[in-house]
Scaffold this active site. Structure first.
Site, mmCIF file in Angstrom:
data_model
loop_
_atom_site.group_PDB
_atom_site.id
_atom_site.type_symbol
_atom_site.label_atom_id
_atom_site.label_comp_id
_atom_site.label_asym_id
_atom_site.label_seq_id
_atom_site.Cartn_x
_atom_site.Cartn_y
_atom_site.Cartn_z
ATOM 1 N N ASP A 12 0.883 -1.168 0.000
ATOM 2 C CA ASP A 12 0.000 0.000 0.000
ATOM 3 C C ASP A 12 0.920 1.217 0.000
ATOM 4 O OD1 ASP A 12 -2.169 1.760 0.269
ATOM 5 O OD2 ASP A 12 -2.126 1.634 2.448
ATOM 6 N N GLU A 72 -1.310 -1.485 -4.642
ATOM 7 C CA GLU A 72 -2.500 -0.656 -4.790
ATOM 8 C C GLU A 72 -2.168 0.533 -5.680
ATOM 9 O OE1 GLU A 72 -5.091 2.113 -1.854
ATOM 10 O OE2 GLU A 72 -5.003 -0.012 -1.293
ATOM 11 N N ASP A 145 -2.402 0.853 7.063
ATOM 12 C CA ASP A 145 -1.591 0.672 5.861
ATOM 13 C C ASP A 145 -1.139 -0.787 5.703
ATOM 14 O OD1 ASP A 145 -0.851 3.773 5.067
ATOM 15 O OD2 ASP A 145 -1.063 3.441 7.219
#
Length: 185
Positions: A12, A72, A145
């Site tokens: 992420d 992501e 996260d």
């Protein structure tokens, strides 16, 4: 059909906090093997943050030897400067993986949320709760996260092992640019 033994590194991206999660798959048995955050707030210079991202992702790769990277994609926000910085952070993480010959697949935040919770607009708390239910992990960090990164890894597993529509996967910059000629600068 059994799934081959492999490790997926989920990331992420962020320039203050970057989450990562590692998911081991052995004959379709899922086992989380590590997750955490890379804290970058102590580095004032953006270039220093990018360097640290590269070094830490390389370190994680060397320690855990993942076979694939699921990352992501930056979401479109109103702050263009934030988007540029986030895109750079994502690019550096991808470059670290590619430097070790690890293919990457990019997933939108909505795709990850939909894959984990069944709702593309799910909250970070909902994603973390589903990961706790599915994988038995707890978010021991005060940040989401790490669970978001584990969500990217699990989404990648689902997309490639449950008949889902595969997202684009690239083996290197050349294949990415060949498939995305309009993204050339």
């Amino acid at each position: 059909m059994p799934t081959k033994d492999r490790i997926i590194l989920g990331v992420d991206p962020g320039t203050i906090l970057m989450g990562y999660g590692l998911l081991h798959i052995d004959n379709a048995i899922l086992k989380p093997i590590g997750m955490g955050v890379i804290k970058l707030d102590k580095y004032e210079d953006h270039a220093d943050r990018l360097k640290k991202i590269f070094e830490r992702i390389i370190g994680i790769i060397e320690e855990f030897k993942p076979d694939e990277l699921a990352i992501e994609a930056p979401f479109f926000g109103k702050n263009v400067q934030s988007m540029l910085k986030l895109g750079r952070a994502q690019g550096v993480a991808i470059a670290a993986a590619l430097s070790k010959n690890i293919p990457f697949t990019e997933y939108s935040p909505k795709k990850i949320k939909m894959s984990i919770t069944g709702n593309g607009n799910a909250s970070k708390e909902q994603v973390a709760a589903m990961l706790q239910h599915i994988l038995g992990i707890k978010n021991e960090h005060q940040y989401f996260d790490a669970t978001d990164a584990m969500g990217a890894a699990l989404c990648h597993f689902y997309q490639n092992n449950r008949g889902g529509v595969k997202s684009k996967s690239y083996s290197g910059w050349k294949s990415f640019l060949t498939e995305n000629p309009k993204r050339k600068v």
